[in-house]
Write a protein that holds these residues in place. Structure first.
Motif, PDB file in Angstrom:
ATOM      1  N   ALA A 168     126.964  41.734  24.772  1.00  0.00           N
ATOM      2  CA  ALA A 168     128.002  41.353  25.736  1.00  0.00           C
ATOM      3  C   ALA A 168     128.033  39.836  25.939  1.00  0.00           C
ATOM      4  CB  ALA A 168     127.777  42.069  27.068  1.00  0.00           C
ATOM      5  N   ALA A 169     126.865  39.208  26.014  1.00  0.00           N
ATOM      6  CA  ALA A 169     126.809  37.749  26.175  1.00  0.00           C
ATOM      7  C   ALA A 169     127.398  37.047  24.956  1.00  0.00           C
ATOM      8  CB  ALA A 169     125.371  37.296  26.420  1.00  0.00           C
ATOM      9  N   ALA A 170     127.073  37.545  23.766  1.00  0.00           N
ATOM     10  CA  ALA A 170     127.614  36.955  22.541  1.00  0.00           C
ATOM     11  C   ALA A 170     129.131  37.116  22.491  1.00  0.00           C
ATOM     12  CB  ALA A 170     126.968  37.594  21.312  1.00  0.00           C
ATOM     13  N   ARG A 171     129.601  38.330  22.792  1.00  0.00           N
ATOM     14  CA  ARG A 171     131.044  38.596  22.766  1.00  0.00           C
ATOM     15  C   ARG A 171     131.773  37.724  23.788  1.00  0.00           C
ATOM     16  NH1 ARG A 171     133.043  42.595  20.335  1.00  0.00           N
ATOM     17  NH2 ARG A 171     131.195  43.908  20.520  1.00  0.00           N
ATOM     18  N   PHE A 172     131.196  37.586  24.974  1.00  0.00           N
ATOM     19  CA  PHE A 172     131.797  36.778  26.025  1.00  0.00           C
ATOM     20  C   PHE A 172     131.924  35.323  25.564  1.00  0.00           C
ATOM     21  CE2 PHE A 172     132.018  34.310  29.898  1.00  0.00           C
ATOM     22  CZ  PHE A 172     132.863  35.060  30.705  1.00  0.00           C
ATOM     23  N   ALA A 173     130.840  34.793  24.968  1.00  0.00           N
ATOM     24  CA  ALA A 173     130.861  33.406  24.495  1.00  0.00           C
ATOM     25  C   ALA A 173     131.908  33.220  23.395  1.00  0.00           C
ATOM     26  CB  ALA A 173     129.477  33.003  23.991  1.00  0.00           C
ATOM     27  N   LEU A 174     131.960  34.153  22.473  1.00  0.00           N
ATOM     28  CA  LEU A 174     132.939  34.060  21.383  1.00  0.00           C
ATOM     29  C   LEU A 174     134.364  34.146  21.922  1.00  0.00           C
ATOM     30  CD1 LEU A 174     131.072  36.262  18.777  1.00  0.00           C
ATOM     31  CD2 LEU A 174     131.461  33.788  18.623  1.00  0.00           C
ATOM     32  N   ASP A 175     134.580  35.030  22.905  1.00  0.00           N
ATOM     33  CA  ASP A 175     135.904  35.124  23.528  1.00  0.00           C
ATOM     34  C   ASP A 175     136.260  33.827  24.246  1.00  0.00           C
ATOM     35  OD1 ASP A 175     136.286  37.707  22.608  1.00  0.00           O
ATOM     36  OD2 ASP A 175     135.776  38.665  24.523  1.00  0.00           O
ATOM     37  N   LYS A 176     135.307  33.267  24.988  1.00  0.00           N
ATOM     38  CA  LYS A 176     135.546  32.008  25.703  1.00  0.00           C
ATOM     39  C   LYS A 176     135.900  30.880  24.750  1.00  0.00           C
ATOM     40  CE  LYS A 176     134.971  32.048  30.194  1.00  0.00           C
ATOM     41  NZ  LYS A 176     136.041  31.645  31.084  1.00  0.00           N
ATOM     42  N   MET A 177     135.292  30.921  23.579  1.00  0.00           N
ATOM     43  CA  MET A 177     135.529  29.879  22.582  1.00  0.00           C
ATOM     44  C   MET A 177     136.751  30.200  21.716  1.00  0.00           C
ATOM     45  SD  MET A 177     133.332  27.692  23.404  1.00  0.00           S
ATOM     46  CE  MET A 177     133.645  26.549  22.079  1.00  0.00           C
ATOM     47  N   GLU A 178     137.435  31.298  22.054  1.00  0.00           N
ATOM     48  CA  GLU A 178     138.655  31.725  21.369  1.00  0.00           C
ATOM     49  C   GLU A 178     138.454  31.902  19.865  1.00  0.00           C
ATOM     50  OE1 GLU A 178     141.790  29.055  22.577  1.00  0.00           O
ATOM     51  OE2 GLU A 178     141.610  29.681  24.673  1.00  0.00           O
ATOM     52  N   VAL A 179     137.310  32.486  19.522  1.00  0.00           N
ATOM     53  CA  VAL A 179     137.023  32.810  18.127  1.00  0.00           C
ATOM     54  C   VAL A 179     137.805  34.069  17.774  1.00  0.00           C
ATOM     55  CG1 VAL A 179     135.187  33.524  16.530  1.00  0.00           C
ATOM     56  CG2 VAL A 179     134.759  31.722  18.209  1.00  0.00           C
ATOM     57  N   SER A 180     138.292  34.129  16.574  1.00  0.00           N
ATOM     58  CA  SER A 180     139.087  35.259  16.109  1.00  0.00           C
ATOM     59  C   SER A 180     138.389  36.581  16.404  1.00  0.00           C
ATOM     60  CB  SER A 180     139.318  35.154  14.601  1.00  0.00           C
ATOM     61  OG  SER A 180     139.854  36.374  14.109  1.00  0.00           O
ATOM     62  N   PRO A 181     139.132  37.584  16.899  1.00  0.00           N
ATOM     63  CA  PRO A 181     138.541  38.898  17.134  1.00  0.00           C
ATOM     64  C   PRO A 181     138.107  39.594  15.843  1.00  0.00           C
ATOM     65  CG  PRO A 181     140.883  38.909  17.682  1.00  0.00           C
ATOM     66  CD  PRO A 181     140.524  37.504  17.332  1.00  0.00           C
ATOM     67  N   LEU A 182     138.476  39.039  14.701  1.00  0.00           N
ATOM     68  CA  LEU A 182     138.070  39.605  13.422  1.00  0.00           C
ATOM     69  C   LEU A 182     136.745  39.022  12.926  1.00  0.00           C
ATOM     70  CD1 LEU A 182     141.541  39.582  11.644  1.00  0.00           C
ATOM     71  CD2 LEU A 182     140.423  41.477  12.838  1.00  0.00           C
ATOM     72  N   ALA A 183     136.196  38.079  13.663  1.00  0.00           N
ATOM     73  CA  ALA A 183     134.940  37.434  13.265  1.00  0.00           C
ATOM     74  C   ALA A 183     133.780  38.417  13.366  1.00  0.00           C
ATOM     75  CB  ALA A 183     134.674  36.225  14.147  1.00  0.00           C
ATOM     76  N   GLU A 184     132.756  38.160  12.567  1.00  0.00           N
ATOM     77  CA  GLU A 184     131.564  39.004  12.558  1.00  0.00           C
ATOM     78  C   GLU A 184     130.335  38.154  12.831  1.00  0.00           C
ATOM     79  OE1 GLU A 184     131.342  41.229   8.942  1.00  0.00           O
ATOM     80  OE2 GLU A 184     133.418  41.907   9.107  1.00  0.00           O
ATOM     81  N   LEU A 185     129.395  38.761  13.564  1.00  0.00           N
ATOM     82  CA  LEU A 185     128.171  38.077  13.965  1.00  0.00           C
ATOM     83  C   LEU A 185     127.021  39.055  13.887  1.00  0.00           C
ATOM     84  CD1 LEU A 185     126.630  35.731  15.463  1.00  0.00           C
ATOM     85  CD2 LEU A 185     127.396  36.801  17.577  1.00  0.00           C
ATOM     86  N   SER A 186     125.853  38.560  13.538  1.00  0.00           N
ATOM     87  CA  SER A 186     124.641  39.364  13.511  1.00  0.00           C
ATOM     88  C   SER A 186     123.615  38.729  14.440  1.00  0.00           C
ATOM     89  CB  SER A 186     124.095  39.421  12.082  1.00  0.00           C
ATOM     90  OG  SER A 186     122.820  40.013  12.069  1.00  0.00           O
ATOM     91  N   MET A 230     136.082  42.172  17.278  1.00  0.00           N
ATOM     92  CA  MET A 230     134.948  41.351  16.932  1.00  0.00           C
ATOM     93  C   MET A 230     133.770  42.275  16.651  1.00  0.00           C
ATOM     94  SD  MET A 230     133.657  38.011  18.931  1.00  0.00           S
ATOM     95  CE  MET A 230     135.366  37.584  19.055  1.00  0.00           C
ATOM     96  N   SER A 231     133.138  42.077  15.545  1.00  0.00           N
ATOM     97  CA  SER A 231     132.011  42.914  15.162  1.00  0.00           C
ATOM     98  C   SER A 231     130.716  42.147  15.405  1.00  0.00           C
ATOM     99  CB  SER A 231     132.128  43.300  13.683  1.00  0.00           C
ATOM    100  OG  SER A 231     130.959  43.970  13.279  1.00  0.00           O
ATOM    101  N   ILE A 232     129.857  42.708  16.257  1.00  0.00           N
ATOM    102  CA  ILE A 232     128.554  42.096  16.525  1.00  0.00           C
ATOM    103  C   ILE A 232     127.498  43.159  16.288  1.00  0.00           C
ATOM    104  CG2 ILE A 232     127.065  40.982  18.215  1.00  0.00           C
ATOM    105  CD1 ILE A 232     129.640  40.037  19.644  1.00  0.00           C
TER     106      ILE A 232
END
Length: 183
Positions: free
Chosen positions: A20-38, A1-3
């Motif tokens: 870390a908070a963003a990554r944790f939330a995305l992981d909890k929501m089972e968002v693809s590890p290939l997703a990107e966020l800014s 996951m790219s943040i």
């Protein structure tokens, strides 16, 4: 996951913790590890401009989320079989969040964690315009934050224990010979 995170707010914050908070939330929501966020942290003035331009509301706000247009609006990206995507941008205003943190009785970082998770949920299609939506989103936000804080506390405890163990082993001369004198 790219943040990616950029702090243009002039407020010194722990950017790694926000990621870390963003990554944790995305992981909890089972968002693809290939997703990107800014994540962008901005001044009150910039946030006020964004708030007025995009929401047609006066004054600054604490957080805004800008989902990417490529996402299907009828299907949340945390749904089963979601494809990797650019999720979008979260814009935070630490100067605005400071007052909210004070009012809520917690630290600026705790407020920024809350706002980050809130922004992630908006990017995933959650909203709080209607009472039922608000209950769902805020309940989920509260659970994710509680789990994030519990995980962070557990990690700090492990690090402290590891440091204490290393000190004890070193004092007893059992640290692999780093401090032992040769005869």
């Amino acid at each position: 996951m790219s943040i990616e995170i950029a702090n243009e707010s002039g407020v010194n914050v722990d950017e790694t913790s926000i990621v870390a908070a963003a990554r944790f939330a995305l992981d909890k929501m089972e968002v693809s590890p290939l997703a990107e966020l800014s994540v962008l942290l901005v001044t009150l003035e910039v946030m006020e401009e964004l708030h007025e331009r995009w929401m047609d509301l006066p004054g600054p706000t604490d957080v805004m989320a800008f989902p990417m247009d490529e996402l299907e609006s009828t299907r949340r990206p945390d749904a089963p079989d979601a494809s990797p995507a650019l999720l979008g941008d979260i814009v935070l205003c630490p100067a605005f969040a400071k007052d909210q943190a004070r009012t809520a009785g917690h630290s600026l970082m705790e407020e920024l964690h809350l706002l980050t998770v809130h922004g992630v949920l908006h990017l995933l299609g959650y909203d709080h315009a209607e009472p039922a939506e608000e209950r769902e989103m805020f309940g989920l936000q509260k659970r994710i934050l509680a789990d994030f804080h519990a995980a962070a506390l557990a990690a700090r405890r492990r690090d402290t224990q590891r440091t204490n163990d290393d000190r004890l082993l070193g004092a007893a001369g059992l640290d692999g010979g780093a401090h032992q004198e040769t005869p």
